[in-house]
Write a protein that holds these residues in place. Structure first.
Motif, PDB file in Angstrom:
ATOM      1  N   TYR A 103       0.803  -1.223   0.000  1.00  0.00           N
ATOM      2  CA  TYR A 103       0.000   0.000   0.000  1.00  0.00           C
ATOM      3  C   TYR A 103       0.842   1.283   0.000  1.00  0.00           C
ATOM      4  CZ  TYR A 103      -3.966  -3.029   0.890  1.00  0.00           C
ATOM      5  OH  TYR A 103      -4.939  -4.012   0.775  1.00  0.00           O
ATOM      6  N   GLY A 104       2.150   1.130   0.058  1.00  0.00           N
ATOM      7  CA  GLY A 104       3.014   2.295   0.081  1.00  0.00           C
ATOM      8  C   GLY A 104       3.199   2.823   1.487  1.00  0.00           C
ATOM      9  N   GLU A 111      -6.465   3.543   3.357  1.00  0.00           N
ATOM     10  CA  GLU A 111      -7.154   2.332   2.914  1.00  0.00           C
ATOM     11  C   GLU A 111      -7.846   1.566   4.032  1.00  0.00           C
ATOM     12  OE1 GLU A 111      -7.449   1.621  -0.194  1.00  0.00           O
ATOM     13  OE2 GLU A 111      -6.007   3.054  -1.029  1.00  0.00           O
ATOM     14  N   GLY A 112      -7.393   1.758   5.261  1.00  0.00           N
ATOM     15  CA  GLY A 112      -7.981   0.986   6.348  1.00  0.00           C
ATOM     16  C   GLY A 112      -7.275   1.255   7.657  1.00  0.00           C
ATOM     17  N   VAL A 130      -5.173  -6.447  10.195  1.00  0.00           N
ATOM     18  CA  VAL A 130      -5.134  -5.524   9.061  1.00  0.00           C
ATOM     19  C   VAL A 130      -6.557  -5.384   8.541  1.00  0.00           C
ATOM     20  CG1 VAL A 130      -4.195  -5.022   6.772  1.00  0.00           C
ATOM     21  CG2 VAL A 130      -2.814  -6.280   8.452  1.00  0.00           C
ATOM     22  N   GLY A 131      -7.103  -4.186   8.658  1.00  0.00           N
ATOM     23  CA  GLY A 131      -8.466  -3.946   8.199  1.00  0.00           C
ATOM     24  C   GLY A 131      -8.466  -3.097   6.939  1.00  0.00           C
ATOM     25  N   GLU A 169      -8.207   4.961   8.780  1.00  0.00           N
ATOM     26  CA  GLU A 169      -7.587   5.869   9.739  1.00  0.00           C
ATOM     27  C   GLU A 169      -7.795   7.327   9.314  1.00  0.00           C
ATOM     28  OE1 GLU A 169      -3.545   4.593   9.946  1.00  0.00           O
ATOM     29  OE2 GLU A 169      -4.017   2.784  11.084  1.00  0.00           O
ATOM     30  N   LYS A 170      -7.733   7.584   8.015  1.00  0.00           N
ATOM     31  CA  LYS A 170      -7.938   8.944   7.511  1.00  0.00           C
ATOM     32  C   LYS A 170      -9.347   9.428   7.831  1.00  0.00           C
ATOM     33  CE  LYS A 170      -7.096  12.647   4.915  1.00  0.00           C
ATOM     34  NZ  LYS A 170      -8.422  13.239   4.777  1.00  0.00           N
ATOM     35  N   GLU A 171     -10.334   8.578   7.677  1.00  0.00           N
ATOM     36  CA  GLU A 171     -11.708   8.964   7.999  1.00  0.00           C
ATOM     37  C   GLU A 171     -11.850   9.278   9.482  1.00  0.00           C
ATOM     38  OE1 GLU A 171     -14.057   6.345   4.563  1.00  0.00           O
ATOM     39  OE2 GLU A 171     -13.776   5.539   6.577  1.00  0.00           O
ATOM     40  N   LEU A 172     -11.215   8.466  10.305  1.00  0.00           N
ATOM     41  CA  LEU A 172     -11.279   8.722  11.743  1.00  0.00           C
ATOM     42  C   LEU A 172     -10.567  10.016  12.110  1.00  0.00           C
ATOM     43  CD1 LEU A 172     -10.705   5.179  13.298  1.00  0.00           C
ATOM     44  CD2 LEU A 172     -12.854   6.421  13.042  1.00  0.00           C
TER      45      LEU A 172
END
Length: 385
Positions: A103-104, A111-112, A130-131, A169-172
């Motif tokens: 995923y970089g 992504e999760g 890993v979610g 994580e970005k959404e959170l």
């Protein structure tokens, strides 16, 4: 006004898992759209979408790394503790490295989620999770990187779970910022709050000292699609006009007081406290002019303390403790402290002194003080007169 914001991110894979697991009991993935990776099984309430296969029974390479020699005289760790440590040291780095390759660097943030859970913190099993919110062909790439390590006996398949996450994580992080802005809009002068988004549960955890029940309900309505958990941190800040100084029920006591520290200076919106059970700190405090040098107090702070020396912070409440006055003494402890501080300011060169010990010699009728730093001085004495 002070506030603190933090988020438990995948980058903290090897550091923050213990805390995460304690808060991961709420149901996960209640309703997530299928995107080509159907659920295989549910584990700990999470939809497992891909599995590694344990193809070998013996794992000598992992076993070698998992060997732990207990030093003489140290109690043997429990089986659960050993499993936690091994997953943290072996599967954790392997999974994190694979996730970074697929995923970089930092890509999982968008992504999760990624986190550890440990048995010693209440988890059902020691594992790396890993979610992925919207799984695609990269899930297979992740499996292709990890399966050879399982086949070689380097890692265990059973310690790694890949599941469908309802959030990234970005959404959170974005949600956390929105909640922080809402909290700042409600924040009362002098109030403080702490805030973080839990990557395991997706809940928002809030500590505060100013939110009334109706404000908490308003926040829950504003973020109705998410769970907000509130915890009061210390006393609630006072209502307008209410004093922040807590006075004792009795002014004097003939029993030595061991709690609290001493007011070393006070006035102009701040006071200086140290000694006893209080750290050496300059506090901003709107009622500082009502405090007196020598008083023994307990301070409830608001927000963090700056890591300087002396420290610097803001006081929310100051509790004045009963003034120790032996039955046959003329001076009280606070009066004697005020005198010794005046003496010390003339003798000590560092600009301030902290009272380390204080006692009353009833036979000699004198107060005896040990100050820090000494600057070559021994104990200082104040005559009881």
């Amino acid at each position: 006004m002070k506030y603190c914001v933090s988020i438990l991110l995948g980058a903290a894979l090897l550091l923050g898992g213990c805390e995460d697991s304690e808060m991961g009991a709420s149901p996960q993935n209640s309703s997530v759209e299928d995107s080509g990776w159907p659920m295989l099984i549910k584990v700990s309430g999470r939809e497992i979408i891909a599995e590694l296969k344990q193809t070998v029974e013996e794992t000598p390479k992992r076993d070698e790394r998992a060997t732990f020699e207990t030093p003489p005289g140290v109690e043997e760790p429990s089986k659960e503790t050993m499993e936690d440590l091994n997953v943290k040291a072996i599967e954790g780095p392997a999974v994190f490295e694979a996730v970074e390759k697929v995923y970089g660097e930092g890509g999982i943030h968008h992504e999760g989620v990624i986190f550890n859970e440990y048995q010693t913190s209440g988890a059902e099993q020691s594992a790396v999770w890993v979610g992925i919110k919207e799984p695609d062909e990269r899930v297979q790439q992740l499996l292709d990187l990890l399966q050879p390590k399982v086949d070689a006996g380097e890692i265990l398949a059973e310690a790694i779970y890949i599941f469908r996450s309802p959030h990234t994580e970005k959404e959170l992080y974005d949600l956390q910022e929105e909640v922080a802005q809402a909290l700042k809009g409600m924040q009362t002068k002098g109030g403080s709050f702490g805030l973080y988004a839990n990557v395991v549960t997706g809940d928002i955890e809030i500590t505060h000292d100013f939110l009334r029940p109706e404000q908490q309900e308003e926040l829950r309505k504003m973020f109705a699609d998410h769970t907000l958990n509130f915890e009061q941190d210390g006393r609630m800040i006072p209502e307008p006009g209410q004093s922040r100084i807590i006075t004792p029920e009795q002014t004097y006591t003939d029993t030595p007081v061991t709690e609290g520290g001493f007011i070393l200076s006070a006035g102009e919106g701040r006071f200086f406290v140290g000694g006893g059970t209080e750290d050496v700190v300059y506090y901003k405090f709107s009622e500082a002019d009502k405090l007196k040098v020598g008083q023994r107090v307990k301070v409830e702070r608001s927000g963090p303390i700056m890591k300087s020396y002396p420290g610097q912070g803001t006081a929310k409440f100051v509790e004045i403790l009963p003034d120790y006055k032996p039955a046959n003494a003329k001076l009280s402890e606070s009066q004697a402290v005020a005198k010794v501080l005046e003496m010390a300011s003339e003798k000590l060169s560092n600009g301030f002194s902290v009272i380390d010990e204080v006692s009353f010699d009833e036979k000699e009728k004198k107060w005896i003080f040990k100050l820090w730093p000494e600057d070559g001085e021994g104990a200082l004495e104040v005559k009881d007169q």
